[in-house]
Design an enzyme around this catalytic site. Structure first.
Site, mmCIF file in Angstrom:
data_model
loop_
_atom_site.group_PDB
_atom_site.id
_atom_site.type_symbol
_atom_site.label_atom_id
_atom_site.label_comp_id
_atom_site.label_asym_id
_atom_site.label_seq_id
_atom_site.Cartn_x
_atom_site.Cartn_y
_atom_site.Cartn_z
ATOM 1 N N GLY A 152 0.816 -1.206 0.000
ATOM 2 C CA GLY A 152 0.000 0.000 0.000
ATOM 3 C C GLY A 152 0.851 1.258 0.000
ATOM 4 O O GLY A 152 2.055 1.222 0.266
ATOM 5 N N CYS A 153 0.208 2.373 -0.283
ATOM 6 C CA CYS A 153 0.940 3.640 -0.383
ATOM 7 C C CYS A 153 1.427 4.125 0.980
ATOM 8 O O CYS A 153 2.619 4.417 1.152
ATOM 9 C CB CYS A 153 0.076 4.697 -1.074
ATOM 10 S SG CYS A 153 -1.594 4.865 -0.397
ATOM 11 N N TYR A 154 0.533 4.205 1.953
ATOM 12 C CA TYR A 154 0.960 4.599 3.300
ATOM 13 C C TYR A 154 2.016 3.638 3.859
ATOM 14 O O TYR A 154 3.035 4.086 4.420
ATOM 15 C CB TYR A 154 -0.234 4.634 4.250
ATOM 16 C CG TYR A 154 -1.073 5.884 4.243
ATOM 17 C CD1 TYR A 154 -0.516 7.145 4.463
ATOM 18 C CD2 TYR A 154 -2.453 5.814 4.054
ATOM 19 C CE1 TYR A 154 -1.303 8.291 4.483
ATOM 20 C CE2 TYR A 154 -3.248 6.951 4.075
ATOM 21 C CZ TYR A 154 -2.665 8.189 4.294
ATOM 22 O OH TYR A 154 -3.449 9.319 4.318
ATOM 23 N N THR A 156 4.213 1.838 2.277
ATOM 24 C CA THR A 156 5.490 2.002 1.594
ATOM 25 C C THR A 156 6.286 3.144 2.202
ATOM 26 O O THR A 156 7.460 2.987 2.563
ATOM 27 C CB THR A 156 5.270 2.239 0.088
ATOM 28 O OG1 THR A 156 4.677 1.069 -0.485
ATOM 29 C CG2 THR A 156 6.579 2.549 -0.618
#
Length: 349
Positions: A152-154, A156
């Site tokens: 996921g973005c958060y 990462t």
């Protein structure tokens, strides 16, 4: 390569899918052979994204496993949570490689997934097959894999922000506090009140306080690195910008360390990792400095008075937090240089 790898993108009308198109069009070893949307099948993709006019001329395909198998070697799933649970097994059983950008296969414990995502989990056998593709940390697992679960973005931004400290066991893993902020593209293209212009403009919102579904993903990865359970406080915020994530992380050191020691650790840990850039002492990254790129920039500051370290980690949520990292995983999967097709300079200003 004499023959390019054929790629299909499911969810091509979402922001993640469109970003995959942008990067894959510039990839020297990949050809996009199918853009797929369950909601807009038969329509030109440029109807929804005019910037692709005369660039992507194919009409959108529907979701048809046999059609996909005939057109593609690898399938990117840029779909909402819950879709991949049923679709990934069918694609894998059809002999296709799969890179899933959703959260459906990131958590190895199905009960934890159900608790945080409020959705029935995938079968355990497929959860076991999915390789968690945070390339800088677990990239050795990716070459030759058939099934990648893209982080996921958060997670990462956050995991990369304090992974070296966790791996060395320099910090108390129950002391970690994460204050994370994201641009509105992270919410996807769907309409909702929270991303309405009048609601988000000149506003700053905390959301999913103490219940964000990316919490167990961060804890799982950090626990794997440290060899012990991690329990963090993770608070997310929505800011009135299109792209970008800033994750500000506060950790307590187990024993006194100098700032030089900490910088040396980070630089050594990420040596040779092209997409992680450690800022010099006293300098801190902003989201604009990674805009449109696959970089993660990290700044560090030790408060000698409290013994607490502050880490600032920034990424573009659509690139390193989604499409760029998916292509980085593809490169490793196929045995190519992991930077292939990803060496774009950040867009500035």
């Amino acid at each position: 390569m004499s023959t390019k790898l054929r790629a299909a993108i499911v969810g091509s009308t979402g922001y993640g899918g469109v970003e995959l198109i942008r990067f894959l069009l510039a990839h020297p070893y990949v050809e996009i052979t199918s853009v797929i949307s369950s909601s807009a099948s038969g329509a030109p993709i440029a109807d929804g994204y005019p910037h692709l006019n005369q660039i992507v001329t194919e009409r959108l395909d529907g979701i048809d496993i046999e059609l996909i198998r005939g057109k593609a070697d690898v399938v990117f799933l840029a779909t909402p949570h819950g879709v991949s649970i049923d679709l990934s097994p069918k694609l894998l059983d059809a002999g296709l490689k799969v890179i899933d950008l959703s959260g459906d296969f990131r958590l190895k414990d199905g009960q934890v997934y159900e608790q945080w995502y409020k959705h029935k989990p995938a079968e355990a056998s497929y959860l076991d097959r999915a390789v968690y593709g945070l390339c800088e940390l677990f990239g050795a697992d990716v070459p030759g894999a058939q099934f990648i679960s893209n982080p996921g973005c958060y997670p990462t931004a956050t995991i990369l922000g304090f992974a070296p400290l966790a791996a060395k066991r320099w910090i108390d893993l129950k002391s970690v506090i994460v204050d994370a902020k994201s641009g509105v593209s992270g919410a996807g293209r769907g309409l909702s009140q929270v991303v309405h212009y009048a609601e988000i403009n000149e506003n700053f919102l905390a959301y999913k306080v103490n219940r964000h579904q990316h919490t167990p993903e961060i804890e799982q990865a950090i626990g794997r690195l440290a060899g012990e359970e991690a329990t963090i406080t993770f608070t997310t915020h929505l800011v009135p910008m299109t792209r970008g994530i800033m994750s500000t992380i506060y950790v307590n050191l187990k024993q006194a360390r100098s700032e030089d020691e900490i910088f040396d650790l980070f630089r050594s840990y990420y040596e040779g990792r092209s997409f992680v850039r450690i800022r010099d002492k006293g300098k801190y990254p902003g989201t604009k400095e990674v805009f449109g790129s696959n970089y993660c920039d990290i700044g560090l500051s030790l408060d000698s008075r409290t013994g607490r370290l502050t880490i600032i980690s920034v990424i573009d949520n659509m690139v390193k937090g989604a499409a760029g990292q998916a292509i980085q995983n593809l490169n490793l999967m196929m045995g190519w240089d992991e930077t292939t097709g990803l060496t774009f300079t950040p867009v500035y200003p």
